[in-house]
Write a protein that holds these residues in place. Structure first.
Motif, PDB file in Angstrom:
ATOM      1  N   PHE A  76     -29.699   4.218  66.156  1.00 39.80           N
ATOM      2  CA  PHE A  76     -28.656   3.259  66.538  1.00 39.80           C
ATOM      3  C   PHE A  76     -29.256   1.856  66.483  1.00 39.80           C
ATOM      4  CE2 PHE A  76     -25.815   0.892  69.306  1.00 39.80           C
ATOM      5  CZ  PHE A  76     -24.592   1.273  68.792  1.00 39.80           C
ATOM      6  N   GLU A  77     -29.285   1.333  65.292  1.00 39.28           N
ATOM      7  CA  GLU A  77     -29.814  -0.005  65.049  1.00 39.28           C
ATOM      8  C   GLU A  77     -28.754  -0.811  64.303  1.00 39.28           C
ATOM      9  OE1 GLU A  77     -32.612  -0.952  66.225  1.00 39.28           O
ATOM     10  OE2 GLU A  77     -33.489   0.968  66.811  1.00 39.28           O
ATOM     11  N   GLY A  78     -28.842  -2.125  64.453  1.00 46.45           N
ATOM     12  CA  GLY A  78     -27.871  -2.973  63.774  1.00 46.45           C
ATOM     13  C   GLY A  78     -27.875  -2.772  62.279  1.00 46.45           C
ATOM     14  N   SER A  79     -29.056  -2.484  61.704  1.00 50.89           N
ATOM     15  CA  SER A  79     -29.161  -2.324  60.258  1.00 50.89           C
ATOM     16  C   SER A  79     -28.461  -1.074  59.751  1.00 50.89           C
ATOM     17  CB  SER A  79     -30.633  -2.282  59.849  1.00 50.89           C
ATOM     18  OG  SER A  79     -31.274  -1.164  60.464  1.00 50.89           O
ATOM     19  N   THR A  80     -28.166  -0.136  60.654  1.00 51.78           N
ATOM     20  CA  THR A  80     -27.520   1.102  60.214  1.00 51.78           C
ATOM     21  C   THR A  80     -26.018   0.951  60.055  1.00 51.78           C
ATOM     22  OG1 THR A  80     -27.153   1.915  62.459  1.00 51.78           O
ATOM     23  CG2 THR A  80     -29.259   2.449  61.422  1.00 51.78           C
ATOM     24  N   GLN A  81     -25.458  -0.118  60.583  1.00 50.29           N
ATOM     25  CA  GLN A  81     -24.006  -0.269  60.511  1.00 50.29           C
ATOM     26  C   GLN A  81     -23.534  -0.311  59.063  1.00 50.29           C
ATOM     27  OE1 GLN A  81     -22.750  -3.574  62.904  1.00 50.29           O
ATOM     28  NE2 GLN A  81     -23.642  -2.745  64.785  1.00 50.29           N
ATOM     29  N   LYS A  82     -24.287  -0.983  58.213  1.00 47.03           N
ATOM     30  CA  LYS A  82     -23.905  -1.039  56.806  1.00 47.03           C
ATOM     31  C   LYS A  82     -23.995   0.343  56.170  1.00 47.03           C
ATOM     32  CE  LYS A  82     -24.662  -3.569  52.502  1.00 47.03           C
ATOM     33  NZ  LYS A  82     -24.571  -2.360  51.682  1.00 47.03           N
ATOM     34  N   LEU A  83     -24.985   1.166  56.588  1.00 46.01           N
ATOM     35  CA  LEU A  83     -25.093   2.523  56.058  1.00 46.01           C
ATOM     36  C   LEU A  83     -23.865   3.341  56.425  1.00 46.01           C
ATOM     37  CD1 LEU A  83     -28.842   3.317  56.847  1.00 46.01           C
ATOM     38  CD2 LEU A  83     -27.832   2.858  54.607  1.00 46.01           C
ATOM     39  N   PHE A  84     -23.412   3.217  57.668  1.00 41.49           N
ATOM     40  CA  PHE A  84     -22.218   3.949  58.101  1.00 41.49           C
ATOM     41  C   PHE A  84     -21.014   3.531  57.259  1.00 41.49           C
ATOM     42  CE2 PHE A  84     -24.195   3.853  62.595  1.00 41.49           C
ATOM     43  CZ  PHE A  84     -25.053   4.879  62.259  1.00 41.49           C
ATOM     44  N   ASP A  85     -20.846   2.227  57.086  1.00 41.01           N
ATOM     45  CA  ASP A  85     -19.697   1.729  56.320  1.00 41.01           C
ATOM     46  C   ASP A  85     -19.780   2.146  54.857  1.00 41.01           C
ATOM     47  OD1 ASP A  85     -18.481   0.538  58.479  1.00 41.01           O
ATOM     48  OD2 ASP A  85     -19.436  -1.401  58.157  1.00 41.01           O
ATOM     49  N   ASP A  86     -20.980   2.079  54.287  1.00 43.53           N
ATOM     50  CA  ASP A  86     -21.142   2.455  52.884  1.00 43.53           C
ATOM     51  C   ASP A  86     -20.807   3.926  52.661  1.00 43.53           C
ATOM     52  OD1 ASP A  86     -21.862  -0.083  52.257  1.00 43.53           O
ATOM     53  OD2 ASP A  86     -24.011   0.317  52.042  1.00 43.53           O
ATOM     54  N   LEU A  87     -21.297   4.783  53.561  1.00 48.46           N
ATOM     55  CA  LEU A  87     -21.022   6.213  53.426  1.00 48.46           C
ATOM     56  C   LEU A  87     -19.531   6.492  53.570  1.00 48.46           C
ATOM     57  CD1 LEU A  87     -21.994   9.077  53.020  1.00 48.46           C
ATOM     58  CD2 LEU A  87     -22.522   9.199  55.464  1.00 48.46           C
ATOM     59  N   ALA A  88     -18.885   5.849  54.563  1.00 45.78           N
ATOM     60  CA  ALA A  88     -17.450   6.045  54.767  1.00 45.78           C
ATOM     61  C   ALA A  88     -16.672   5.589  53.536  1.00 45.78           C
ATOM     62  CB  ALA A  88     -16.984   5.287  56.007  1.00 45.78           C
ATOM     63  N   SER A  89     -17.039   4.441  52.973  1.00 48.17           N
ATOM     64  CA  SER A  89     -16.317   3.909  51.807  1.00 48.17           C
ATOM     65  C   SER A  89     -16.513   4.798  50.577  1.00 48.17           C
ATOM     66  CB  SER A  89     -16.792   2.489  51.507  1.00 48.17           C
ATOM     67  OG  SER A  89     -16.504   1.621  52.591  1.00 48.17           O
ATOM     68  N   GLN A  90     -17.747   5.249  50.359  1.00 48.86           N
ATOM     69  CA  GLN A  90     -17.998   6.102  49.202  1.00 48.86           C
ATOM     70  C   GLN A  90     -17.298   7.452  49.342  1.00 48.86           C
ATOM     71  OE1 GLN A  90     -21.960   6.378  47.599  1.00 48.86           O
ATOM     72  NE2 GLN A  90     -22.518   4.336  48.328  1.00 48.86           N
ATOM     73  N   LEU A  91     -17.230   7.963  50.561  1.00 47.99           N
ATOM     74  CA  LEU A  91     -16.531   9.228  50.789  1.00 47.99           C
ATOM     75  C   LEU A  91     -15.040   9.059  50.525  1.00 47.99           C
ATOM     76  CD1 LEU A  91     -16.495  12.158  51.699  1.00 47.99           C
ATOM     77  CD2 LEU A  91     -16.443  11.358  54.081  1.00 47.99           C
ATOM     78  N   GLU A  92     -14.459   7.977  51.006  1.00 47.35           N
ATOM     79  CA  GLU A  92     -13.032   7.725  50.759  1.00 47.35           C
ATOM     80  C   GLU A  92     -12.751   7.609  49.261  1.00 47.35           C
ATOM     81  OE1 GLU A  92     -11.567   5.340  54.776  1.00 47.35           O
ATOM     82  OE2 GLU A  92     -12.596   4.233  53.185  1.00 47.35           O
ATOM     83  N   GLU A  93     -13.631   6.939  48.543  1.00 48.13           N
ATOM     84  CA  GLU A  93     -13.435   6.771  47.107  1.00 48.13           C
ATOM     85  C   GLU A  93     -13.535   8.113  46.383  1.00 48.13           C
ATOM     86  OE1 GLU A  93     -12.714   5.203  43.394  1.00 48.13           O
ATOM     87  OE2 GLU A  93     -12.371   4.356  45.395  1.00 48.13           O
ATOM     88  N   LEU A  94     -14.509   8.948  46.780  1.00 47.97           N
ATOM     89  CA  LEU A  94     -14.658  10.267  46.161  1.00 47.97           C
ATOM     90  C   LEU A  94     -13.409  11.113  46.387  1.00 47.97           C
ATOM     91  CD1 LEU A  94     -16.368  12.498  44.775  1.00 47.97           C
ATOM     92  CD2 LEU A  94     -17.208  13.106  47.067  1.00 47.97           C
ATOM     93  N   LEU A  95     -12.884  11.117  47.608  1.00 41.07           N
ATOM     94  CA  LEU A  95     -11.705  11.925  47.919  1.00 41.07           C
ATOM     95  C   LEU A  95     -10.467  11.398  47.193  1.00 41.07           C
ATOM     96  CD1 LEU A  95     -12.312  12.486  51.732  1.00 41.07           C
ATOM     97  CD2 LEU A  95     -12.557  14.165  49.906  1.00 41.07           C
ATOM     98  N   LYS A  96     -10.357  10.086  47.103  1.00 40.31           N
ATOM     99  CA  LYS A  96      -9.221   9.515  46.377  1.00 40.31           C
ATOM    100  C   LYS A  96      -9.230   9.979  44.926  1.00 40.31           C
ATOM    101  CE  LYS A  96      -7.191   5.057  45.044  1.00 40.31           C
ATOM    102  NZ  LYS A  96      -7.333   3.568  45.142  1.00 40.31           N
ATOM    103  N   ARG A  97     -10.413   9.950  44.302  1.00 47.70           N
ATOM    104  CA  ARG A  97     -10.513  10.379  42.904  1.00 47.70           C
ATOM    105  C   ARG A  97     -10.334  11.894  42.777  1.00 47.70           C
ATOM    106  NH1 ARG A  97     -15.203   9.909  40.640  1.00 47.70           N
ATOM    107  NH2 ARG A  97     -16.452   9.356  42.462  1.00 47.70           N
ATOM    108  N   TYR A  98     -10.786  12.643  43.785  1.00 42.51           N
ATOM    109  CA  TYR A  98     -10.635  14.108  43.739  1.00 42.51           C
ATOM    110  C   TYR A  98      -9.160  14.496  43.753  1.00 42.51           C
ATOM    111  CZ  TYR A  98     -10.774  19.000  45.126  1.00 42.51           C
ATOM    112  OH  TYR A  98     -10.581  20.357  45.178  1.00 42.51           O
ATOM    113  N   TRP A  99      -8.395  13.919  44.671  1.00 41.32           N
ATOM    114  CA  TRP A  99      -6.979  14.281  44.759  1.00 41.32           C
ATOM    115  C   TRP A  99      -6.194  13.777  43.558  1.00 41.32           C
ATOM    116  CZ3 TRP A  99      -6.145  18.189  47.529  1.00 41.32           C
ATOM    117  CH2 TRP A  99      -6.779  18.382  48.762  1.00 41.32           C
ATOM    118  N   ALA A 100      -6.757  12.798  42.835  1.00 41.32           N
ATOM    119  CA  ALA A 100      -6.109  12.340  41.599  1.00 41.32           C
ATOM    120  C   ALA A 100      -6.570  13.151  40.392  1.00 41.32           C
ATOM    121  CB  ALA A 100      -6.413  10.857  41.374  1.00 41.32           C
ATOM    122  N   ASP A 101      -7.338  14.236  40.637  1.00 37.96           N
ATOM    123  CA  ASP A 101      -7.826  15.135  39.587  1.00 37.96           C
ATOM    124  C   ASP A 101      -8.770  14.450  38.606  1.00 37.96           C
ATOM    125  OD1 ASP A 101      -6.546  17.445  40.505  1.00 37.96           O
ATOM    126  OD2 ASP A 101      -4.671  16.855  39.559  1.00 37.96           O
TER     127      ASP A 101
END
Length: 692
Positions: free
Chosen positions: A489-514
């Motif tokens: 739990f460090e300030g520098s990890t906040q960007k890691l959390f956001d990056d992972l969430a954004s990349q996961l959302e993008e992967l799922l968006k592309r998955y459901w679009a086949d």
């Protein structure tokens, strides 16, 4: 008999929950009946068995709750497999439709047009996109129907499916509303509307143009690659409502696909059976629906739960029905759908003569009525996710770890049902492939959990949400998830959390679009991880078999072996693992146990008589069970909290989960349910629970 209670019972696994104890009313019912359902909510049924300082009573309810959760997941996988079949098969069928009518007749020309409109409408409902090659006139006609489906407004099917020979059956378009299905996932909600539309639309095969439509569709199916898992099954069997796109795994297809099909071979097949009416997809009729539907006209559909219980042999329900309603129960009882309901029957037969006296009472019949209807409510839904207790009972000698509800035939038949389900699941590749859609569906909740890791107060709950998917996430996003600072739990990890969430959302968006790359990525990593559903089904089967043997030993008066004692003490943990709570996630289980499902409604589904079968949170059961030495031992277990819920509209699951504890118990449960009160001082408790 003298007995002393010093009870302080936990309402949940949270240490912040105030200690509770039985009310004087509950104590009186415990003394009179030998058991009482304590009206004290639990997050999950297995919570009653974890870290208990007292002997436990392994109830049929607790195992049925596990069955309900695993069955719900397996049905979800089955639906995902059908969704995948339609996503792949409908575009292929569209490409394989004949380019010209099979004959140069007006009926054949109309038949091809009807086939094109039907496939285009189904594909648009499922994917959100019209197929290529539609004329503007066809597109307008399809979109008019799509608009009615997606706005839930309409009372009859589209014009291209109407028949001059039959009065079109009423179609309630409000029922195309997916409600809670898919929890807001757009792909799942589109699938719901598509599947429901295919189920509700009827085909009159005696109408020339509609018969020709069936011929054109049959030819398209025959030209479609079997690997796409669509099967031509017209009709699939001697069902009331035969379907057109059913049997998604292709095992029961009666028509061998061939590139050389012609009109003569298609017509030859269609003459095997010639139903007047058919449907594009078979309509499932859950147990109890026929009785509810028949009683809607007389305003007695609310009797359907008691009819279900009577059909399963509950004496209390049988006695509550008049002769006219008992006829409905007998009809339902003649057609029990599978081993699961035959297992429920065993809970309602006369107890084994060796059973304790309290299990031969009317009060216990009420408990079994609650169990039967609670499990029935979960079954219907599936077809649609720390204080310490002290209880001391008078008696010397070595303390028993607990007891098993002595219904060995129930455990045997439920085990058989779980084994059959496990075998079925493992035998069908389409269900295995559906695990990818299931994983994508679960991953959609994680971006929010990942972003919550930035908040120190939400850090632990966020990790608990992510933990079950940790292995899959690490395989999908190793560069981020395995970063040395990710779990700190460090300030520098906040960007890691956001990056992972954004990349996961993008992967799922592309998955459901086949998107092919996204589909291949998720398939590779999901199929490389352990299959939790298959494992849980087999574990449930083995657990049931073991409980059958233990129930027989208990009835014979044999003492527990050391291994059996350890099993009883770890029973709650085993239930949690089968219900997909891995590691120590059972310490903070999801508060999502309540389930609700409509079993009858007025014609349009939004009138004043929408009747639901439901469960609130599980409850604690206190039982005075006789040990082999004849002394009674106070035990705790878990039971359903069944509810009858009439509403003016279909009640969404999330709304019910928020309101379930405000709903009253059925009147028939009053003799076996007792209230709970806040723990008082030792002096007050001593006055309340004095020796008797």
């Amino acid at each position: 008999m003298k007995w002393i209670l010093g009870l302080c019972l936990c309402a949940s696994v949270s240490a912040r929950t105030p200690a509770m104890e039985p009310s004087p009313e509950a104590v009186a019912k415990l003394e009179a009946n030998g058991f009482v359902i304590l009206d004290q909510p639990l997050r999950q049924g297995f919570s009653s068995y974890i870290d208990s300082t007292r002997p436990v009573f392994i109830t049929s309810d607790s195992l049925l709750m596990v069955w309900g959760r695993v069955f719900e997941e397996s049905m979800s996988r089955e639906e995902l497999a059908i969704m995948g079949s339609l996503r792949r098969g409908l575009p292929a069928m569209w490409r394989n439709l004949p380019a010209a009518p099979l004959e140069e007749t007006p009926a054949a020309r109309e038949g091809l047009r009807h086939a094109r409109l039907t496939l285009a409408c189904a594909q648009r409902l499922l994917t959100g996109h019209l197929p290529e090659g539609l004329s503007q006139e066809e597109a307008d006609e399809v979109m008019a129907e799509v608009t009615r489906v997606e706005s839930y407004q309409g009372r009859r099917g589209p014009a291209w499916l109407e028949s001059d020979k039959l009065t079109p059956e009423y179609v309630a378009y409000p029922l195309f509303d997916p409600g809670s299905y898919g929890n807001g996932n757009p792909a799942m909600q589109r699938y719901y509307r598509c599947r429901k539309w295919l189920q509700e639309m009827q085909i009159d095969s005696h109408e020339e143009a509609l018969a020709s439509m069936v011929e054109h569709l049959a030819l398209a199916v025959g030209r479609t690659d079997p690997a796409l898992t669509l099967a031509f099954t017209w009709p699939p069997g001697d069902t009331e409502h035969p379907g057109f796109f059913d049997n998604f795994d292709g095992r029961d297809a009666r028509l061998i696909r061939s590139q050389d099909w012609n009109l003569e071979s298609v017509r030859s097949h269609l003459k095997i059976r010639d139903p007047r009416l058919g449907r594009f997809m078979e309509v499932q009729v859950p147990f109890g629906s026929d009785a509810a539907r028949a009683l809607l006209k007389t305003g007695e559909a609310g009797q359907a739960p008691m009819i279900v219980a009577a059909a399963l042999g509950n004496p209390l329900a049988t006695a509550a029905l008049d002769e006219r309603l008992l006829k409905h129960a007998k009809r339902e009882g003649r057609h029990l759908p599978g081993a699961f309901f035959r297992a429920l029957q065993e809970l309602n037969v006369a107890p084994d003569p060796r059973s304790p006296t309290f299990m031969k009472s009317e009060a216990w019949q009420r408990k079994q009525l609650n169990t039967t209807l609670g499990s029935w409510a979960e079954y219907r839904y599936a077809l649609q996710l720390s204080s310490r207790e002290d209880a001391i009972f008078a008696g010397e000698g070595r303390e028993q770890p607990g007891f098993v509800e002595p219904v060995p035939k129930f455990f045997q038949k439920l085990g058989a049902a779980a084994e059959a389900r496990a075998t079925y699941y493992s035998a069908i590749p389409a269900l295995k492939l559906a695990s990818v859609d299931a994983a994508a569906f679960r991953l959609e909740a994680l971006p929010q959990a990942l972003r919550s890791l930035k908040d120190e107060a939400a850090y632990i709950p966020g990790l608990n949400a992510i933990q079950p998917q940790q292995e899959l996430l690490s395989r999908l996003f190793p560069a981020i998830f395995d970063h040395k600072d990710f779990l700190g739990f460090e300030g520098s990890t906040q960007k890691l959390f956001d990056d992972l969430a954004s990349q996961l959302e993008e992967l799922l968006k592309r998955y459901w679009a086949d998107d092919p790359l996204a589909v291949a990525t998720l398939q590779k990593e999901v199929l490389a991880t352990p299959d939790e559903l298959g494992t849980s089904l087999w574990k449930l089967a083995m657990l049931s078999i073991r409980l059958e043997a233990m129930a027989e030993r208990q009835l014979a008066g044999s003492p527990w072996t050391e291994e059996e004692e350890i099993f009883i003490q770890s029973y709650g943990y085993e239930l949690a693992r089968i219900m997909f709570y891995q590691g120590n996630s059972y310490l903070h289980p999801e508060d999502n146990a309540p389930r609700i499902a409509r079993y009858a409604s007025t014609e349009d589904g939004i009138g004043v008589d929408v009747l639901h079968a439901a469960t609130a949170r599980p409850r604690l059961l206190l039982v005075r069970y006789p040990a082999p030495d004849g002394k009674e031992v106070l035990c705790r277990g878990a039971v359903y909290a069944y509810r009858d819920v009439p509403r003016p509209a279909v009640l969404p699951l999330k709304t019910w989960q928020a309101e379930s504890e405000k709903s009253p118990w059925p009147a028939w449960s009053a003799p076996i349910v007792g209230a709970h009160i806040a723990a008082e001082s030792d002096q007050a408790r001593a006055r309340l629970y004095k020796s008797r």
